[in-house]
Structure formats: C-alpha cells, structure tokens
Design a protein around this motif. Structure first.
Motif, short mmCIF file in Angstrom:
data_model
loop_
_atom_site.label_atom_id
_atom_site.label_comp_id
_atom_site.label_asym_id
_atom_site.label_seq_id
_atom_site.Cartn_x
_atom_site.Cartn_y
_atom_site.Cartn_z
N PHE A 1 0.21 -42.89 -32.92
CA PHE A 1 -0.67 -42.05 -33.75
C PHE A 1 -0.94 -40.76 -32.99
CE2 PHE A 1 -1.63 -46.31 -35.21
CZ PHE A 1 -1.65 -46.15 -36.59
N CYS B 1 1.43 -39.94 -41.68
CA CYS B 1 0.31 -39.64 -42.56
C CYS B 1 -0.21 -38.26 -42.19
CB CYS B 1 -0.80 -40.68 -42.41
SG CYS B 1 -2.01 -40.58 -43.76
N CYS C 1 -3.69 -37.38 -42.50
CA CYS C 1 -5.16 -37.29 -42.32
C CYS C 1 -5.57 -36.85 -40.92
CB CYS C 1 -5.84 -38.59 -42.70
SG CYS C 1 -5.29 -40.01 -41.75
N PHE D 1 -13.00 -51.27 -42.72
CA PHE D 1 -12.50 -51.70 -41.42
C PHE D 1 -11.79 -50.59 -40.64
CE2 PHE D 1 -12.86 -55.99 -43.32
CZ PHE D 1 -13.43 -56.67 -42.27
N TYR D 2 -11.56 -49.42 -41.29
CA TYR D 2 -10.88 -48.34 -40.57
C TYR D 2 -11.84 -47.41 -39.83
CZ TYR D 2 -7.41 -49.58 -44.19
OH TYR D 2 -6.57 -50.25 -45.04
N GLN E 1 -5.91 -45.15 -51.70
CA GLN E 1 -5.82 -46.51 -51.15
C GLN E 1 -6.34 -47.51 -52.20
OE1 GLN E 1 -8.00 -46.22 -47.42
NE2 GLN E 1 -6.40 -44.96 -46.51
N TYR F 1 -1.46 -55.61 -40.21
CA TYR F 1 -2.09 -54.73 -39.23
C TYR F 1 -3.54 -55.16 -39.05
CZ TYR F 1 -2.96 -50.15 -36.90
OH TYR F 1 -3.26 -49.13 -36.03
N VAL G 1 -6.69 -54.18 -37.94
CA VAL G 1 -7.11 -52.79 -37.76
C VAL G 1 -8.30 -52.64 -36.81
CG1 VAL G 1 -6.14 -52.07 -39.96
CG2 VAL G 1 -8.54 -52.81 -39.84
N SER G 2 -8.66 -51.37 -36.62
CA SER G 2 -9.67 -51.03 -35.62
C SER G 2 -11.00 -51.77 -35.80
CB SER G 2 -9.91 -49.52 -35.65
OG SER G 2 -10.26 -49.10 -36.96
N TYR H 1 -4.44 -54.16 -31.63
CA TYR H 1 -4.91 -53.53 -30.39
C TYR H 1 -5.03 -54.56 -29.27
CZ TYR H 1 -5.80 -49.82 -33.69
OH TYR H 1 -5.63 -48.86 -34.66
C1 PBG Z 1 -3.76 -43.13 -41.46
C2 PBG Z 1 -4.07 -44.48 -40.93
C3 PBG Z 1 -5.32 -45.12 -40.84
C4 PBG Z 1 -5.08 -46.32 -40.17
C5 PBG Z 1 -3.72 -46.38 -39.91
N1 PBG Z 1 -3.11 -45.25 -40.41
C6 PBG Z 1 -6.67 -44.67 -41.25
C7 PBG Z 1 -7.01 -44.53 -42.66
O1 PBG Z 1 -6.23 -44.81 -43.56
O2 PBG Z 1 -8.14 -44.06 -42.88
C8 PBG Z 1 -6.13 -47.31 -39.78
C9 PBG Z 1 -5.82 -48.11 -38.56
C10 PBG Z 1 -6.99 -48.81 -37.97
O3 PBG Z 1 -8.12 -48.81 -38.51
O4 PBG Z 1 -6.79 -49.41 -36.90
N2 PBG Z 1 -3.94 -42.97 -42.81
#
Ligand code: PBG
Length: 325
Positions: free
Chosen positions: A76, A117, A119, A197-198, A218, A268, A270-271, A310
C-alpha cells in the motif's frame, strides 16, 4: 456407549492425525505500508506493531518477512502529494513504483501484490474520480487501469483492485493484455463490504474520505447474494482470485463464494480485526496467540486458500512452533 467422540481427542498425535484443516505459511500474505520520504520507520498508532516505511527502509521489513518464512506481500502506498486526479497513483516515480523496483532488486524471491485503489492518492479520500459529490464510475476505470499497468511495469507480480467500481477488472485486464502482460494475475477484492473494520487502516494510510462515506461503491453488509453477483461479474471480466473482505465477520461469504466459483478464494483480515485483538490483548483480557491462531484457522476452516493478515509473521512462527498446522 458405542460412539464416543472423545476417543479421537485422547492425545496430541491423534488429534493432529485426524485434523480437518491444515494451514501452511505459503498461504499467507502480509500487507505493508510504504510512504514517501526517507529514513522513515514509524509505528501506526491505531495498529501497534505495524509500521510505515520509506522506500529506503523497506528492506528491513522484507528481511523480517523472509526470515519468518512468509513469501508474499501486499503493498500500500502513502504519497506525499495528493490531488483530485490521484496523479501519484500512476506516476512512474510514485511511491509504490519505486518501492517495487527496490523490493524486486533486493528481495526478488518474494511475491509482490499491489493494492490498486485511488483513496490514498486523492485529496478527497474517495476511491475514484469525483463528479460533484459523486464518485464517477467510468472515468475512474481509466485511472485504475493506468495505475495497475504502472505497478506491473515497475515489477508487481499481481494486482489487486480494491476500489469497487463496476467494470474495473475488465478495464485492468484489457490494459495489461494490450501491454503484453497477459500472464499477470488479478486478485479482485470482489466481495468488499462498507465496513467499520477499516478505520485503523484509514489512519495508517491517511485515506479517510473528506466527506460522506464509501457506501455508494462498497457493499451493504446486510447482503450476501449481492456478493455472489460481484464474484460472477469479476470472474467473467477476467479475475483470477476472488477476495472476501473483511474476514472474520464475513466467513459465511467465503463458504458461499466457494460454491459459486472455481477460482481460488482469499480473505483479508483487516486493520480493525488486528486492532481489536491488539487492544484486548494489551489489556490482558485475552491471550493474543490463542486468538490470532483461532481467528486465522477459522478462515481456513471456512475454506480460504490465501489469507491476508497483519499477523502473518506471527502466524508463521506459530506454525513453526506447532501451535497450529
Ligand atoms: C483501499 C483499501 C482499504 C483497505 C484495503 N484497501 C480501505 C478502504 O477501503 O477504506 C482496508 C484494509 C484494512 O483495513 O486493513 N480502498
């Protein structure tokens, strides 16, 4: 009693012999954040233990990953400069493009996937081009395609579009094929929900939308058939791997996606999933190792072939120790 389920739980050897789910380091993909600048290794406050690296420090991260036995990473980018056109997303000397050239030179044995992406690169933090306050689907496709091509030209082994625009897989497949990258696979974030969760990721990547939210692109988390619609479209458009995201709260979708397609399925974690475990473990309320193992094995039990997390390095270590395997 004739049938006694406990008979097969009597010893560690026996439990492992009849185990239904096996996990392997080769399935793990580790996400890394690369930031413009130099001399940077800074911890992400909302993701304790995860860092942003500048390109010149990236090899420290890659060395650790290789030592742990993890073979694949997802990159990223966090650019210095953001604008309405997301111009740093496809710049030949953008942060991801430089990171790829450096990584391929220093650790060619690893496998490099890039998140495609906009963003992180737009001044407004949305995943596409704007028309007024709306994210404009079709003009965004050209920019995504250009971005994916620039990643592959810089050395990406695979690209992973996460923007959720309609038609992006086809647009990316077409531009890669026109440029003789017919063999480069696309992992589509096909089943990607609009998710709380992001949040830690958006801190990490400084990519929270400046206004509104991502619900016009989304998916709504009340839906599962819609996820299958996305999978079938992406498969038709040329996706090679399907991703479900987030993981833990969406494992029902992993099961359904596997019934709907013969493509490999990734999930995935996620964070926010990472941050929740870290925070509760930090308080001493849960045991980090057990929860990391349990949540990861749950994804494999649901049927994923690949798992982005992670905790990839830690999981690889737990596999070495025989905690899971
Ligand atoms: C980019 C993207 C995001 C994540 C992966 N690619 C953020 C989002 O869509 O807002 C999230 C990954 C994570 O939360 O670990 N669009």
């Amino acid at each position: 009693m004739i049938k006694r389920p406990r008979r097969l739980r009597g010893s560690e050897n026996l439990r492992k012999m009849v185990r239904e789910t096996r996990v392997d380091k080769a399935s793990l993909i580790y996400p890394i954040f690369v930031k413009d600048g130099s001399g940077i290794k800074e911890e992400i406050p909302s993701m304790e233990g995860q860092y942003r690296y500048s390109v010149d420090r990236l090899s420290y991260a890659l060395e650790e990953i290789r030592e742990a036995g993890v073979r694949a990473v997802m990159l990223f980018g966090i650019p210095e400069h953001k604008d309405e056109q997301a111009s740093q997303a496809y710049a030949a000397d953008g942060v991801i493009q430089r990171a790829l050239r450096e990584a391929k030179r220093t650790f060619p044995e690893l496998y490099y996937i890039t998140d495609v992406c906009l963003c992180e690169y737009t001044s407004h933090g949305h995943c596409g081009m704007l028309c007024g306050q709306e994210v404009d689907n079709d003009p965004t496709l050209r920019v995504l395609a250009k971005t994916a091509l620039s990643h592959v030209q810089a050395g990406a082994d695979m690209v992973a579009p996460s923007d959720m625009m309609d038609g992006r897989v086809a647009a990316i497949r077409q531009i890669l094929d026109e440029n003789q990258f017919t063999g480069t696979p696309i992992m589509s974030y096909a089943v990607k929900y609009a998710s709380g969760f992001y949040a830690p990721f958006r801190d990490a990547a400084d990519s929270a939308p400046a206004f509104g939210n991502r619900r016009s692109y989304q998916m709504d988390y009340h839906n599962s058939r819609e996820g299958i619609k996305e999978v079938l479209l992406d498969e038709e458009e040329g996706a090679d791997i399907i991703m479900v995201k987030p993981a833990l709260s969406y494992l029902d979708m992993v099961v359904k996606v596997k019934e709907a397609t013969n493509l490999p399925v990734a999930a995935y974690s996620v964070s926010g999933e990472y941050a929740m475990i870290k925070a509760a473990a930090g308080k001493g309320w849960i045991d980090e190792r057990s929860i990391v193992c349990e949540t990861a094995v749950a994804a494999f039990r649901a049927g994923v072939h690949s798992y982005l997390t992670y905790y990839a390095k830690e999981l690889a270590g737990y596999m070495d120790e025989g905690l899971i395997g």
